[in-house]
Design an enzyme around this catalytic site. Structure first.
Site, PDB file in Angstrom:
ATOM      1  N   ILE A 112      -8.531  -8.439  12.733  1.00 40.66           N
ATOM      2  CA  ILE A 112      -8.174  -8.782  14.110  1.00 40.66           C
ATOM      3  C   ILE A 112      -6.893  -8.039  14.471  1.00 40.66           C
ATOM      4  O   ILE A 112      -5.827  -8.302  13.923  1.00 40.66           O
ATOM      5  CB  ILE A 112      -7.977 -10.295  14.279  1.00 40.66           C
ATOM      6  CG1 ILE A 112      -9.216 -11.052  13.805  1.00 40.66           C
ATOM      7  CG2 ILE A 112      -7.665 -10.613  15.738  1.00 40.66           C
ATOM      8  CD1 ILE A 112     -10.498 -10.664  14.502  1.00 40.66           C
ATOM      9  N   LYS A 133      -1.493  -3.886  21.350  1.00 39.49           N
ATOM     10  CA  LYS A 133      -0.179  -3.319  21.071  1.00 39.49           C
ATOM     11  C   LYS A 133      -0.210  -2.272  19.955  1.00 39.49           C
ATOM     12  O   LYS A 133       0.785  -1.598  19.693  1.00 39.49           O
ATOM     13  CB  LYS A 133       0.805  -4.439  20.734  1.00 39.49           C
ATOM     14  CG  LYS A 133       1.103  -5.340  21.916  1.00 39.49           C
ATOM     15  CD  LYS A 133       2.008  -6.485  21.546  1.00 39.49           C
ATOM     16  CE  LYS A 133       2.358  -7.315  22.779  1.00 39.49           C
ATOM     17  NZ  LYS A 133       1.189  -7.929  23.420  1.00 39.49           N
ATOM     18  N   ASN A 170      -3.397 -10.384  25.086  1.00 41.17           N
ATOM     19  CA  ASN A 170      -2.802 -11.716  24.962  1.00 41.17           C
ATOM     20  C   ASN A 170      -3.840 -12.808  25.170  1.00 41.17           C
ATOM     21  O   ASN A 170      -4.697 -12.709  26.047  1.00 41.17           O
ATOM     22  CB  ASN A 170      -1.692 -11.873  26.009  1.00 41.17           C
ATOM     23  CG  ASN A 170      -0.590 -10.857  25.818  1.00 41.17           C
ATOM     24  OD1 ASN A 170       0.273 -11.013  24.981  1.00 41.17           O
ATOM     25  ND2 ASN A 170      -0.640  -9.782  26.603  1.00 41.17           N
ATOM     26  N   VAL A 171      -3.742 -13.843  24.359  1.00 42.38           N
ATOM     27  CA  VAL A 171      -4.644 -14.986  24.472  1.00 42.38           C
ATOM     28  C   VAL A 171      -3.898 -16.127  25.153  1.00 42.38           C
ATOM     29  O   VAL A 171      -2.836 -16.557  24.698  1.00 42.38           O
ATOM     30  CB  VAL A 171      -5.159 -15.435  23.086  1.00 42.38           C
ATOM     31  CG1 VAL A 171      -6.019 -16.682  23.212  1.00 42.38           C
ATOM     32  CG2 VAL A 171      -5.952 -14.304  22.431  1.00 42.38           C
TER      33      VAL A 171
END
Length: 273
Positions: free
Chosen positions: A68, A72, A112-113
């Site tokens: 994962i 970035k 982003n999560v």
């Protein structure tokens, strides 16, 4: 199990012999890892422990290793992005070994999560509820966002797209201005943007980009992507740089916990792209 505890990890893999591994363990906060006092821990956890884990898995074998990653890692400007990019390269390195016992490698990049640990939205909510100024790095800063459900679902689907080892980027939609998120949250909680001195106003403070932070995240060039049979998952064509000189330093650095060797790896990371 601590990823750095190689003996315990070896015993667990040997005992249970898992067929599919999802590797999500990483230090992922840009600002924390940019601190000079933390970069050794960043290299140890995100690179050295990943290398050690891959060695253990290659010893016993498994059907698939899913790494994962993050957006970035694309043209990385931060140590966090560089260490995650290095993790991607490690997967490619092990995938090319003649004696590999890991049958398939899958790398998945996404942004982003929402509501994950350390994300801006829970921070903004906390600041608003405590009547503190909402802190934003720059009025023009943007980020890609996904829900937890979207990210998990697409990661699982990416593992069955191709029989060969692959690297994927999840469709992130359009980047969202962080300032707009802050303003909408302020309004949602019944306040207005203002000086923060009135009972009904919340101030927005612009604190500037910190070291390693980008104004906008990269997903790579469109020419780097290929369509898959899933509309929200793209295949990345990636030329892996030659990193043999860095790879050779890893076992020595890991076994000896030699800070000078870890610093050498950090210096070599400056050329990661």
């Amino acid at each position: 199990c601590n990823l750095g505890d190689t003996n315990q990890l070896d015993n667990i893999i040997n005992l249970h012999k898992p067929k599919i591994i999802f590797h999500t363990a990483a230090y992922k906060h840009v600002n924390i890892l940019e601190s000079e006092s933390n970069y050794i821990s960043a290299i140890e956890n995100n690179i050295l422990n990943t290398y050690s884990f891959l060695n253990i898995l290659n010893k016993y074998g498994c059907d698939e290793f899913i790494f994962i990653s993050t957006d970035k890692a694309v043209n990385p400007s931060s140590l966090m992005g560089k260490t995650k990019r290095f993790g991607e390269i490690l997967c490619s390195y092990f995938e090319k070994l003649d004696d590999k016992k890991i049958k398939k490698f899958t790398t998945v990049r996404f942004g982003n999560v929402i509501s994950s640990a350390g994300s801006v939205i829970p921070l903004f909510i906390s600041q608003i509820k405590n009547r503190l100024p909402v802190t934003i790095t720059d009025p023009n800063v943007t980020r890609y966002f996904m829900t937890i459900e979207e990210a998990v679902g697409l990661i699982l689907q990416s593992t069955i797209l191709n029989e060969k080892s692959s690297k994927y980027m999840l469709k992130m939609g359009k980047p969202i201005k962080i300032e707009e998120i802050a303003k909408k949250l302020i309004k949602y909680y019944g306040f207005k943007v203002g000086n923060g001195l009135d009972d009904n106003t919340i101030k927005i403070d612009y604190v500037g980009l910190k070291k390693g932070e980008k104004l906008h995240e990269d997903l790579g060039n469109s020419s780097d992507f290929k369509f898959t049979n899933h509309p929200d998952i793209f295949l990345i064509e990636d030329d892996i740089m030659k990193i043999q000189n860095i790879i050779d330093e890893i076992p020595k650095s890991f076994k000896e916990n030699n800070k000078s060797n870890l610093k050498l790896i950090k210096n070599l990371l400056e050329n990661i792209n």
